[in-house]
Design a protein around this motif. Structure first.
Motif, short mmCIF file in Angstrom:
data_model
loop_
_atom_site.label_atom_id
_atom_site.label_comp_id
_atom_site.label_asym_id
_atom_site.label_seq_id
_atom_site.Cartn_x
_atom_site.Cartn_y
_atom_site.Cartn_z
N UNK A 1 0.83 -1.21 0.00
CA UNK A 1 0.00 0.00 0.00
C UNK A 1 0.86 1.25 0.00
N UNK A 2 0.31 2.32 -0.55
CA UNK A 2 1.07 3.56 -0.68
C UNK A 2 1.58 4.09 0.66
N UNK A 3 0.82 3.86 1.74
CA UNK A 3 1.26 4.39 3.02
C UNK A 3 2.51 3.70 3.56
N UNK A 4 2.91 2.58 2.92
CA UNK A 4 4.13 1.90 3.35
C UNK A 4 5.38 2.49 2.69
N UNK A 5 5.19 3.37 1.69
CA UNK A 5 6.33 3.97 1.02
C UNK A 5 6.96 5.04 1.92
N UNK A 6 8.22 4.84 2.27
CA UNK A 6 8.92 5.80 3.12
C UNK A 6 9.88 6.67 2.32
N UNK A 7 10.18 6.27 1.07
CA UNK A 7 11.15 7.01 0.26
C UNK A 7 10.90 6.70 -1.20
N UNK A 8 10.92 7.75 -2.03
CA UNK A 8 10.82 7.60 -3.48
C UNK A 8 11.88 8.45 -4.16
N UNK A 9 12.35 7.98 -5.30
CA UNK A 9 13.30 8.77 -6.09
C UNK A 9 13.20 8.35 -7.54
N UNK A 10 13.50 9.30 -8.45
CA UNK A 10 13.56 8.94 -9.87
C UNK A 10 14.99 8.62 -10.30
N UNK A 11 15.93 8.61 -9.34
CA UNK A 11 17.32 8.28 -9.63
C UNK A 11 17.64 6.86 -9.20
N UNK A 12 18.15 6.06 -10.12
CA UNK A 12 18.42 4.66 -9.82
C UNK A 12 19.46 4.50 -8.72
N UNK A 13 20.55 5.26 -8.80
CA UNK A 13 21.60 5.13 -7.80
C UNK A 13 21.15 5.67 -6.44
N UNK A 14 20.33 6.70 -6.45
CA UNK A 14 19.77 7.22 -5.20
C UNK A 14 18.87 6.17 -4.57
N UNK A 15 18.10 5.50 -5.39
CA UNK A 15 17.20 4.43 -4.95
C UNK A 15 17.99 3.32 -4.26
N UNK B 1 12.60 -2.05 1.85
CA UNK B 1 12.71 -3.02 0.76
C UNK B 1 12.41 -2.31 -0.56
N UNK B 2 13.17 -2.61 -1.60
CA UNK B 2 12.91 -1.99 -2.90
C UNK B 2 13.22 -2.94 -4.03
N UNK B 3 12.73 -2.60 -5.20
CA UNK B 3 13.00 -3.40 -6.39
C UNK B 3 14.06 -2.74 -7.25
N UNK B 4 15.04 -3.51 -7.70
CA UNK B 4 16.09 -2.94 -8.53
C UNK B 4 16.76 -4.03 -9.35
N UNK B 5 17.80 -3.66 -10.07
CA UNK B 5 18.55 -4.56 -10.92
C UNK B 5 19.43 -5.49 -10.09
N UNK B 6 19.33 -6.81 -10.35
CA UNK B 6 20.19 -7.77 -9.66
C UNK B 6 21.65 -7.53 -10.01
N UNK B 7 21.91 -7.15 -11.25
CA UNK B 7 23.26 -6.85 -11.71
C UNK B 7 23.84 -5.66 -10.94
N UNK B 8 23.05 -4.60 -10.79
CA UNK B 8 23.51 -3.42 -10.08
C UNK B 8 23.69 -3.71 -8.59
N UNK B 9 22.76 -4.46 -8.02
CA UNK B 9 22.85 -4.79 -6.59
C UNK B 9 24.13 -5.57 -6.30
#
Length: 306
Positions: free
Chosen positions: A209-223, A233-241
């Motif tokens: 749910x939206x209320x669980x979002x504590x941080x948002x960014x449009x920058x991949x590295x910031x994310x 918890x967030x979703x991202x590239x396994x390669x980058x991680x």
């Protein structure tokens, strides 16, 4: 005599919607671009713009001229591409458009390319939007989807894996999610603009749910930095991680989202020696790193991620 520079200035201002925005794109002052547009209108004996509260609005004559200028521009670009595509020696500049995800990695890989092709100059353009290859915003683009324009040539070079991650510190404090519904009880790090990792971002939007979002960014590295800092918890590239380190993959047996990786160029450029050399090099780099790019698991994500 009507010159192309004046028509180009007109087209830029028309697309920008105001003199100030047009001047910024052309890197000139607003009075300069205003004088140029005035001179063009005087030469044509026609008003091209009307001033409106939000900027400039094309007149009927302006709309007709813009359509003609765009046709001229496309034809000029076609001639330029044809000329550039006829080179027989691997030398000159090659503009490569790449998303933020691969930029630093490819910059490192291009060191070997430069040793093999010292006369080719690489210009790496980092842009999460798709470069317009028809307008020569780039010569080659790395895309996460297959283009459907008939004048583009595309080559699939691999697949890219996405997943859900968190820091060890966060998981120690909050526990590790075992099922998708567990995300409803976790803090979430998300994207404002999710074109890069749309699969994980869209899945996360549905799962938490939206209320669980504590941080948002449009920058991949910031994310990624926010996840490493323990924000959630967030979703991202396994390669980058894997390259960044400091993150633990969660829900791996349930969420392995795959994206195709494509190299794209314009058909007029494929005869160019420098374009062929760069395309072949990039294809080899992606194909040789296939397992790392795909992540540890090649399984595709089922519902609710698909």
């Amino acid at each position: 005599m009507l010159e192309w520079d004046g028509l180009r200035d007109f087209a830029v201002v028309a697309e920008a919607g105001s003199l100030s925005a047009g001047a910024k794109r052309l890197q000139v002052s607003q009075p300069t671009i205003s004088r140029r547009i005035g001179a063009l209108e005087a030469h044509l004996k026609a008003r091209l713009f009307n001033r409106v509260p939000r900027g400039l609005e094309l007149t009927e004559a302006g709309e007709d001229l813009l359509e003609r200028v765009r046709r001229m521009e496309l034809e000029a670009l076609s001639i330029e591409r044809f000329t550039l595509g006829a080179d027989a020696a691997p030398e000159g500049a090659v503009r490569v458009s790449v998303i933020e995800l691969f930029a630093e990695w490819l910059a490192e890989e291009f060191a070997a390319f430069s040793r093999s092709y010292p006369k080719i100059r690489i210009e790496l353009i980092v842009d999460n939007a798709s470069a317009n290859l028809v307008r020569r915003e780039a010569d080659i683009a790395v895309r996460m989807f297959r283009p459907d324009q008939p004048d583009l040539v595309a080559r699939k070079v691999g697949e890219h894996g996405l997943g859900f991650f968190a820091s060890p510190e966060y998981l120690e404090k909050h526990g590790t999610p075992q099922r998708f519904r567990d995300l409803r009880e976790h803090d979430i790090v998300g994207f404002d603009e999710a074109a890069i990792v749309s699969g994980t971002a869209k899945a996360m939007e549905r799962l938490a749910p939206r209320e669980r979002y504590v941080f948002r960014s449009n920058g991949l590295m910031v994310h990624v930095a926010a996840m490493k800092a323990g924000l959630g918890v967030g979703g991202t590239s396994a390669f980058l991680a894997e390259r960044e380190g400091g993150l633990v993959r969660v829900l791996e047996d349930k969420a392995n989202i795959m994206q195709e990786i494509w190299l794209v160029t314009h058909q007029d450029l494929r005869r160019s020696a420098r374009i062929r050399a760069t395309m072949d090099f990039l294809a080899a780099v992606f194909e040789n790193n296939g397992p790392a790019l795909a992540g540890e698991s090649g399984a595709r994500c089922g519902p609710p991620c698909e």
